[in-house]
Motif scaffolding. Structure first.
Motif, mmCIF file in Angstrom:
data_model
loop_
_atom_site.group_PDB
_atom_site.id
_atom_site.type_symbol
_atom_site.label_atom_id
_atom_site.label_comp_id
_atom_site.label_asym_id
_atom_site.label_seq_id
_atom_site.Cartn_x
_atom_site.Cartn_y
_atom_site.Cartn_z
ATOM 1 N N TYR A 1 -9.496 0.975 -0.858
ATOM 2 C CA TYR A 1 -9.347 2.088 -1.795
ATOM 3 C C TYR A 1 -10.217 3.246 -1.332
ATOM 4 C CZ TYR A 1 -9.890 4.904 -6.063
ATOM 5 O OH TYR A 1 -9.921 5.934 -6.964
ATOM 6 N N SER B 1 -8.522 10.277 -9.304
ATOM 7 C CA SER B 1 -7.547 10.281 -8.209
ATOM 8 C C SER B 1 -7.991 9.370 -7.075
ATOM 9 C CB SER B 1 -7.377 11.707 -7.677
ATOM 10 O OG SER B 1 -6.904 12.564 -8.689
ATOM 11 N N VAL C 1 -6.373 6.465 -3.633
ATOM 12 C CA VAL C 1 -5.324 5.780 -2.885
ATOM 13 C C VAL C 1 -5.717 4.307 -2.762
ATOM 14 C CG1 VAL C 1 -4.066 5.611 -0.717
ATOM 15 C CG2 VAL C 1 -4.749 7.871 -1.593
ATOM 16 N N ASN D 1 -4.644 0.519 -1.308
ATOM 17 C CA ASN D 1 -3.831 -0.181 -0.308
ATOM 18 C C ASN D 1 -3.913 -1.676 -0.570
ATOM 19 O OD1 ASN D 1 -3.227 2.174 1.614
ATOM 20 N ND2 ASN D 1 -5.462 2.232 1.492
ATOM 21 N N ARG E 1 1.172 0.614 -0.958
ATOM 22 C CA ARG E 1 0.240 1.739 -1.037
ATOM 23 C C ARG E 1 0.541 2.535 -2.301
ATOM 24 N NH1 ARG E 1 -0.070 7.215 0.648
ATOM 25 N NH2 ARG E 1 -2.115 7.811 1.539
ATOM 26 N N TYR E 2 -0.516 2.812 -3.081
ATOM 27 C CA TYR E 2 -0.351 3.604 -4.297
ATOM 28 C C TYR E 2 -1.282 4.801 -4.241
ATOM 29 C CZ TYR E 2 -0.586 5.119 -9.146
ATOM 30 O OH TYR E 2 -0.556 5.880 -10.296
ATOM 31 N N GLU E 3 -0.750 5.977 -4.455
ATOM 32 C CA GLU E 3 -1.536 7.202 -4.479
ATOM 33 C C GLU E 3 -1.307 7.890 -5.809
ATOM 34 O OE1 GLU E 3 -2.049 11.436 -2.017
ATOM 35 O OE2 GLU E 3 -0.736 9.837 -1.243
#
Length: 276
Positions: free
Chosen positions: A234, A246, A248, A250, A260-262
């Motif tokens: 992260y 905020s 990202v 992984n 993957r989340y953003e």
């Protein structure tokens, strides 16, 4: 011709045994010996007591101390020696203790410490060295420990500059890597970096686990969390040690698929819309 006793005592040195009854009340320069003839002291007596400049030896004839005495105690400027004749301390004394400015030496003869003393301990401004002569610490001491503002060195290279308390990093400071770059800058407590930028946490095997901001020992602000294999888990914002804001994330599914989340996180959980 009349020779006054005061003149004799001022310019002549009398040899006496340490248990001689003539010592009581004697004023003047003497050499005091054991029954076997070993010199124990050479210097001045006042009213039968060691006072003023003199030199003290042990029963084997080894030099112990040379300098000023007050009522048989080291007081004023003097030098103290190890039993093998190597200089141990040079500087000021009070009541047999290091007091004031002085220099302390290792048995090897290398300088160990130079600076201020109080009641036999490092106190005030001073500099400490390792046995190989490299700088270990320079700054303020209290009761023999780092306390106040100072600089800590590893192998002669600056490792930390900031505040100390009872021998530990405490308060505002900056920790440096061996190449001089800043590792941490912020608040330390009991030798642990708590708040500021550049904090790091490692896995038990020494691999990097986290790099970024810290507050009270928890992840705070911007940072990056790593898996043990070195891949990024992260990167983004933290609050109170969890994902917040905020970032990202992984992940790897049980089947081995990379996910993957953003987007936005709330209390460590995915929150609102994001991109996968």
């Amino acid at each position: 011709r009349v020779v006054y006793p005061q003149v004799v005592s001022a310019f002549f040195t009398r040899d006496l045994q340490i248990d001689s009854s003539l010592i009581a009340g004697y004023n003047g320069k003497v050499r005091l010996y054991t029954d076997g003839g070993t010199l124990l002291f050479q210097g001045a007596l006042e009213d039968g007591r060691i006072n003023g400049n003199g030199t003290l030896y042990d029963t084997c004839g080894n030099l112990v101390y040379t300098g000023n005495f007050e009522q048989e105690q080291y007081s004023g400027t003097g030098e103290l020696y190890y039993s093998d004749g190597v200089l141990c301390y040079q500087g000021e004394f009070a009541e047999n203790l290091y007091q004031g400015q002085g220099s302390l030496y290792y048995r090897s003869g290398a300088l160990r410490y130079e600076g201020e003393f109080a009641a036999g301990l490092f106190e005030g401004e001073g500099t400490l060295y390792t046995q190989n002569g490299s700088l270990a610490y320079t700054g303020e001491f209290k009761a023999g420990q780092y306390s106040g503002t100072g600089e800590l060195y590893h192998d002669g290279v600056l490792a930390y500059r900031g505040q100390f308390l009872e021998g530990k990093r405490e308060g505002e400071g900056v920790e440096y890597s061996a190449d001089g770059s800043v590792l941490y800058s912020g608040t330390f407590s009991a030798d642990v970096f708590l708040t500021g930028s550049g904090g790091e946490e490692n896995y038990p095997d020494g691999s990097l686990k986290y790099s970024g901001g810290l507050a009270d020992g928890l992840y705070e602000g911007k940072g990056t969390l790593y898996n043990q294999d070195g891949t990024v888990l992260y990167t983004g914002e933290f609050s109170g040690g969890v994902y917040q804001g905020s970032g990202v994330l992984n992940l790897t599914s049980e089947s081995g698929q990379k996910l993957r989340y953003e987007g936005t996180f709330q209390q460590g959980q995915l929150s609102g819309s994001g991109r996968q």
